[in-house]
Design an enzyme around this catalytic site. Structure first.
Site, PDB file in Angstrom:
ATOM      1  N   ALA A   1     111.429 103.865  49.131  1.00  0.00           N
ATOM      2  CA  ALA A   1     111.796 104.122  50.537  1.00  0.00           C
ATOM      3  C   ALA A   1     112.564 105.433  50.679  1.00  0.00           C
ATOM      4  CB  ALA A   1     112.623 102.966  51.087  1.00  0.00           C
TER       5      ALA A   1
ATOM      6  N   ILE B   1     116.001 107.905  59.199  1.00  0.00           N
ATOM      7  CA  ILE B   1     116.846 108.806  58.393  1.00  0.00           C
ATOM      8  C   ILE B   1     116.233 109.112  57.031  1.00  0.00           C
ATOM      9  CG2 ILE B   1     118.969 108.119  59.579  1.00  0.00           C
ATOM     10  CD1 ILE B   1     119.614 106.470  56.974  1.00  0.00           C
ATOM     11  N   LYS B   2     114.995 108.744  56.804  1.00  0.00           N
ATOM     12  CA  LYS B   2     114.396 108.952  55.483  1.00  0.00           C
ATOM     13  C   LYS B   2     113.963 110.415  55.299  1.00  0.00           C
ATOM     14  CE  LYS B   2     115.534 105.024  54.214  1.00  0.00           C
ATOM     15  NZ  LYS B   2     114.972 103.718  54.402  1.00  0.00           N
ATOM     16  N   ASN B   3     113.663 110.797  54.058  1.00  0.00           N
ATOM     17  CA  ASN B   3     113.322 112.198  53.740  1.00  0.00           C
ATOM     18  C   ASN B   3     112.232 112.728  54.662  1.00  0.00           C
ATOM     19  OD1 ASN B   3     115.144 112.034  51.700  1.00  0.00           O
ATOM     20  ND2 ASN B   3     113.669 112.167  50.014  1.00  0.00           N
ATOM     21  N   LEU B   4     111.206 111.896  54.884  1.00  0.00           N
ATOM     22  CA  LEU B   4     110.147 112.201  55.858  1.00  0.00           C
ATOM     23  C   LEU B   4     110.216 111.089  56.900  1.00  0.00           C
ATOM     24  CD1 LEU B   4     107.219 113.988  55.952  1.00  0.00           C
ATOM     25  CD2 LEU B   4     106.408 111.643  55.880  1.00  0.00           C
TER      26      LEU B   4
END
Ligand SMILES: *Cc1c(COP(=O)(O)O)cnc(C)c1O
Length: 378
Positions: free
Chosen positions: A163, A189-192
């Protein structure tokens, strides 16, 4: 606008998405198409991610949690099965295990990486173990290749909770392209980010088809075929976990900018490492930044709760990721003594980390942290 959509939040928030005009334009274009469910934008996003990773296929779903749930189902994990998982993860990992009727076997993490390592996993294998669910904490790849044969011999499947690890590498191979059943989150809020979303990287064509049925109510026909036919076939149990066109459109726009996003996250993490290295009492959790697109910047400190409070009062958006799961009321049935995790759980602090921050912000956070630590132990 080139430097982020809406008012840039800075050190007062822990994390936030970084949307540019290209994402906003993509949302408008997807809305203008008038097909908001799974559709051509979703198919295109799947192709974009597959091409980016260099894999044959990727299946987009509604969230990272849904990706884990569906991957476990596709791997045949169910009631009575034990899944080895670190206690130090977002509770979604554990809820996905419970959702398929399996149960967690909580294991310790290495306090320097906050990931479970191969010897720990090997030592935890038992007669009911059917799966291992490594969590790529902070985006760091987990290397279980040394025990892969032992796992294969016992018919134990590895399902990665990646995730936080989109863009990271294990050696020279991208996470998701290592041959394992891999789950990504594209949450806010994840990298992508897709704003909300996730993906499963299947290991085979058969598994890909199973994952596609599971995400769409067990229906065998793709959406594009179904709209032209008089009937459809419900072949099996299935969830409603498709990714909408609007979310997919955001994802494709993000992916086009991903090299810059990845570079910025690495640069920010390195700036933190430089700013924190001489602060007494601070241990930086090592993400292996060479190979990792960092999801966060986590330190271990003494008097964590007081420092957390002081920094919050000073307007610094610190957080804790995560309270250990084996101590949660919902998971007491599988509680065990995990002294390392319990210790780490009292020490970890996540510093503000998102692409709106610059080196000056990092120095401001480091100054505030130094001051707070000095206040609690002069
Ligand atoms: C974000 C996250 C999830 C869940 O993903 P969602 O898209 O929020 O459902 C699962 N595991 C970990 C480690 C995460 O960070």
């Amino acid at each position: 606008m080139t430097s982020g959509f809406a008012t840039p939040a800075r050190v007062d928030v822990n994390a936030r998405p970084d949307l540019h005009d290209t994402e906003v334009d993509a949302i408008v274009a997807a809305l203008a198409d008038g097909q908001y469910g799974h559709g051509v934008w979703t198919d295109r996003f799947e192709e974009d991610v597959a091409r980016h990773l260099g894999v044959a296929d990727v299946v987009a779903v509604s969230s990272g949690t849904a990706a884990l749930h569906i991957a476990l189902l596709a791997a045949g994990i169910g009631p009575g099965d034990e899944v080895i998982v670190p206690s130090l993860t977002f509770c979604a990992t554990i809820q996905a295990i419970l959702a398929v009727g399996a149960h967690p076997r909580f294991v310790e993490v290495d306090p320097t990486t906050l990931c479970a390592d191969a010897p720990t996993v090997l030592a935890a294998l038992g007669p009911a173990t059917r799966a291992v669910l490594p969590v790529l904490y902070g985006g760091r790849a987990v290397d279980l290749t040394g025990i892969q044969d032992a796992l294969d011999q016992r018919g134990i499947v590895v399902i990665e909770d990646a995730a936080q690890a989109f863009g990271s590498h294990l050696g020279h191979r991208p996470v998701g392209a290592t041959g394992l059943l891999t789950c990504f989150s594209f949450g806010p809020i994840k990298n992508l980010t897709c704003l909300e979303g996730g993906a499963v990287v299947p290991r085979t064509k058969r598994e890909a088809a199973a994952v596609r049925r599971l995400r769409l109510l067990g229906i065998t026909q793709p959406q594009t075929e179904r709209v032209r036919a008089t009937t459809y076939q419900v072949a099996q149990f299935g969830l409603r976990a498709t990714m909408s066109a609007v979310h997919a459109a955001v994802g494709s726009a993000q992916l086009a900018r991903f090299p810059a996003i990845a570079a910025q996250r690495k640069d920010l993490w390195r700036a933190y490492a430089a700013a924190l290295h001489d602060i007494p009492g601070v241990h930086l959790v090592d993400v292996d930044v060479e190979h990792t697109v960092p999801f966060n910047c986590v330190i271990r400190i003494p008097h964590r709760d007081t420092v957390h409070q002081l920094l919050q009062q000073a307007g610094i958006g610190v957080g804790v990721h995560y309270p250990p799961n084996h101590l949660q009321p919902a998971f007491t049935a599988w509680r065990r003594h995990l002294p390392v995790t319990e210790n780490v759980g009292r020490q970890i602090l996540s510093l503000p980390f998102h692409p709106h921050l610059d080196h000056r912000d990092v120095r401001q956070v480091a100054r505030a942290l130094r001051g707070a630590l000095h206040t609690v132990s002069p």
